[in-house]
Design an enzyme around this catalytic site. Structure first.
Site, mmCIF file in Angstrom:
data_model
loop_
_atom_site.group_PDB
_atom_site.id
_atom_site.type_symbol
_atom_site.label_atom_id
_atom_site.label_comp_id
_atom_site.label_asym_id
_atom_site.label_seq_id
_atom_site.Cartn_x
_atom_site.Cartn_y
_atom_site.Cartn_z
ATOM 1 N N GLU A 166 0.834 -1.199 0.000
ATOM 2 C CA GLU A 166 0.000 0.000 0.000
ATOM 3 C C GLU A 166 0.874 1.257 0.000
ATOM 4 O OE1 GLU A 166 -3.782 1.604 2.708
ATOM 5 O OE2 GLU A 166 -2.419 0.069 3.497
ATOM 6 N N LYS A 201 -9.305 3.137 -2.194
ATOM 7 C CA LYS A 201 -9.626 2.397 -0.974
ATOM 8 C C LYS A 201 -10.981 2.857 -0.437
ATOM 9 C CE LYS A 201 -7.310 1.010 3.347
ATOM 10 N NZ LYS A 201 -6.084 1.202 4.162
ATOM 11 N N CYS A 261 -5.771 -3.547 2.181
ATOM 12 C CA CYS A 261 -5.435 -3.599 3.607
ATOM 13 C C CYS A 261 -6.650 -3.693 4.524
ATOM 14 C CB CYS A 261 -4.560 -2.392 3.967
ATOM 15 S SG CYS A 261 -3.732 -2.551 5.572
ATOM 16 N N SER A 318 23.170 -0.156 32.672
ATOM 17 C CA SER A 318 23.166 -0.189 34.143
ATOM 18 C C SER A 318 23.401 -1.574 34.719
ATOM 19 C CB SER A 318 21.825 0.334 34.652
ATOM 20 O OG SER A 318 20.791 -0.602 34.362
#
Length: 729
Positions: free
Chosen positions: A44, A113, A174, A356
């Site tokens: 897309e 779309k 999508c 750390s």
């Protein structure tokens, strides 16, 4: 038989880098044609990159997309192959997210779309309009320069399919797949056999199975060939698009691409028999009946054949076992690939991490180590782009390039342990050992002198010197002294990141890596502008529980055995004096466990619970071990500190998105940052519910006692706590 060869791809596009994107598109088409495919599907918005965001509002973005499409169509890229190419298009006054279907140097159809993604990380309605006309195509006048160059004035624009001489093909973009009534349902009834899904789907832990089940379900009951393409990589933001391009036929996955990779282009090819689709559909009576009364979908005709006849020289693709990564592998490979993209595209020469010796910073170090391993492995497999990037970043000369991950890490990864009088020898030694296993260039620095200088300055300005609580100081003094240590570490980290390359006669700068996790962000258990403030953070959206599981996995699978000791150690900030009678433990400081934080986070974000709803849910979940009053106290405690610290999310370091309950303020979790932390109305409601529940409990106890007394008097049997006298018999 109707034999059809199709190709789909994972592309590592970069938002607004049209040269990069066009190169990848052409490369994927070339590879598809070399493999003999007659259909090529790309992701897309592949021309522009999916993550352009407000750049989509610029006319330049749309114009450049047309220029790139013209470049493709003027060459021989689309000769003999149907290409679906994603780009934004303006029609009239509206901007649409489109798939442009091209073949033989012509645009056959433009498919806008219809259902836009507009939740979570997605904001498509901000930039695009959803196409609403489903009854017919409209004729779209091509831009003048495109029309002149292609000798094509217009193209069909809208929802529908292309009827070739031997099959029918349609696009489903999508989000449309995941809607309650996906287009492929009625398209299948109209005879469409091949579905092209161009996607921009990002990685989230444990999400891939949901996606694949959707592809499988789309053809399991209706038959058909479902082809899926996706972006893969970091295209300029917090998201990592996780590829996994695939081909599914009649509910079986016959081709699957990688989920995580350093490749810019990966093409996945499948050879299928479309007669298997026709046979499947013909055997399902309900499909036949529904197809006979279907609503008609518009179509256009293309005078081309895509299929080949029966040929024993052609091997059909067989169903595959779907490949899934464990969550621990996802944490290693997803953020690792994201870091590599960010590093190579940012112009930086490496990373610097305040290490750390605790679980979070050690997880980040292990992810960078994994990235170095992936780079060396990909170079060994012959990826010239990865090799060129690694040579440039690592500043290799005389034809040298990375062949050992530890040597490569030593060139591009600095770790620094910034200890104080409150630091333990255990964390110092764990940091050093892990740095040695990964290969980073490691520094061990004491910062007590800087802290003392600041306190002296403060005392000179105010006449007062703060003390720790163990030395008789107040809570305010105690917290202030901890914050000084944390913030000095941030300042020193950025100073070293900018100057250490110069010290070592290297060009460029280093990116500072953050290491706060999603649970600490949710609770606000971090100092604003401490080492949680960095350039980027690969674990900022990963829970503490998942990180600890990752450490156990990485100790074995990445070869960093010291991580086992890191994981076994209780989490501690080491900001208070060691001489105090108690150890400073994170969960004690927070007043809640990391496991509880994950529960709160999921209820707050995924299940959209406010304080009252969360209390009710937790009464069911924790009711066997906590009273309603105790549950209420926990919920109030969480919301109090969540709201007090929400402002910290506004400056949260950009973090890799991996978790569905991330509190990230920029685009995923949009809420205010100034709260009434007392939540007076909501907390009163909770108190009333607790009162009612306690009253009901007392009433039940009194009722049970009366029943027991009556049973004793008559020698009968009564079921305590039941309204049915026979229930206990």
């Amino acid at each position: 038989m109707r034999l059809l060869k199709v190709a789909t791809c994972n592309l590592n596009q970069w938002a607004m880098d049209f040269d990069c994107n066009l190169k990848n598109i052409k490369d994927s088409i070339s590879k598809a044609k070399e493999a003999g495919a007659v259909i090529r599907l790309g992701p897309e918005l592949e021309v522009t990159g999916y993550g352009c965001e407000d750049h989509f509002l610029e006319l330049d973005t749309v114009n450049h997309a047309w220029e790139c499409l013209k470049d493709i169509l003027l060459g021989d890229w689309t000769e003999g192959i149907l290409c679906s190419i994603g780009m934004p298009i303006i029609k009239g006054s509206e901007r649409y997210n489109c798939q442009v279907l091209c073949m033989n140097r012509k645009i056959l159809m433009i498919r806008p779309k219809m259902w836009l993604a507009n939740d979570g990380n997605y904001r498509e309605l901000r930039w695009f309009t959803a196409w609403k006309e489903k009854q017919q195509f409209e004729e779209f006048q091509l831009p003048h320069e495109i029309s002149e160059a292609l000798s094509q004035k217009s193209a069909p624009f809208g929802y529908g399919y292309i009827q070739f001489m031997d099959t029918a093909v349609a696009a489903e973009v999508c989000e449309e797949l995941f809607t309650p009534m996906p287009p492929h349902a009625e398209l299948a009834l109209n005879g469409v056999e091949v579905f092209l899904n161009a996607s921009g789907s990002h990685h989230q832990l444990r999400k891939l199975d949901l996606r694949l089940r959707s592809f499988i379900g789309a053809t399991h009951y209706r038959g058909g060939v479902y082809i899926y393409s996706n972006h893969q990589g970091c295209d300029g933001g917090r998201l990592y698009y996780d590829g996994c391009a695939c081909v599914v036929i009649n509910g079986d996955v016959v081709a699957q691409g990688s989920q995580f990779s350093l490749k810019d282009v990966e093409v996945v090819v499948a050879q299928i028999d479309l007669d298997a689709v026709a046979s499947f559909r013909g055997s399902v009576s309900s499909f036949q009946e529904q197809a006979s009364g279907k609503p008609k979908v518009p179509s256009i005709t293309a005078p081309y054949s895509l299929c080949q006849p029966f040929d024993l020289q052609i091997c059909l693709s067989s169903p595959l076992k779907i490949q899934y990564h464990s969550p621990e592998e996802e944490i290693a490979f997803g953020p690792g690939c994201w870091l590599w993209d960010y590093l190579r595209r940012s112009g930086a020469s490496g990373f610097l991490l305040p290490l750390s010796g605790g679980a979070d910073s050690s997880s980040v170090a292990a992810i960078v180590g994994c990235m170095c391993q992936l780079v060396v492995r990909e170079i060994a497999n012959g990826d010239e782009q990865v090799k060129a990037d690694a040579i440039r970043i690592g500043q290799y000369t005389d034809g040298q390039y990375p062949t050992d991950s530890k040597e490569f890490a030593n060139r591009i990864f600095y770790t620094i342990y910034m200890g104080t009088e409150n630091s333990s020898e255990a964390t110092r030694s764990r940091a050093k050992l892990l740095a040695n296993e990964i290969g980073s260039w490691h520094l061990d620095v004491g910062i007590d002198g800087v802290i003392s200088a600041l306190l002296t300055l403060f005392e000179k300005l105010t006449g007062k010197r703060p003390r720790y609580k163990v030395d008789g100081g107040s809570n305010i003094e105690n917290l202030g002294l901890q914050n000084i240590q944390a913030r000095i570490r941030m300042v020193l980290a950025f100073m070293l990141a900018s100057l250490l390359p110069w010290v070592h006669n290297k060009s460029g700068f280093y990116l500072v890596l953050g290491s706060s996790n999603v649970d600490e962000g949710l609770r606000g258990y971090l100092t604003k502008y401490d080492c949680s403030s960095a350039d980027i953070n690969p674990i900022g959206s990963i829970s503490k529980q998942d990180l600890r599981a990752f450490l156990r996995w990485a100790a074995v699978n990445l070869g960093y055995s010291s991580l086992a000791d890191v994981e076994a150690a209780p989490p501690t900030a080491e900001l208070e004096p060691i001489r105090s009678n108690h150890s400073q433990l994170d969960e004690v400081d927070m007043g809640m466990t990391y496991e509880e934080l994950s529960v709160y986070g999921r209820l707050r974000k995924i299940f959209r619970c406010g304080p009252v709803s969360m209390f009710k849910n937790l009464c069911y979940r924790w009711g066997t071990r906590l009273t309603p009053s105790e549950v209420a106290d926990k919920v109030k405690h969480f919301f109090k500190y969540y709201s007090i610290n929400r402002h910290k999310m506004t400056v949260l370091t950009p973090s890799y998105h991996a978790e569905s309950y991330s509190p990230e303020d920029n685009r995923f979790d949009l809420r205010q940052f100034l709260y009434n932390a007392g939540w007076p109305y909501q907390f009163r409601k909770i108190d009333q519910l607790v009162k009612n529940l306690n009253g009901d409990k007392v009433a039940r106890i009194e009722s049970d006692e009366r029943k027991l007394a009556q049973a004793s008097a008559v020698g009968g049997v009564v079921a305590v706590g039941s309204g049915d006298p026979k229930a206990g018999i």
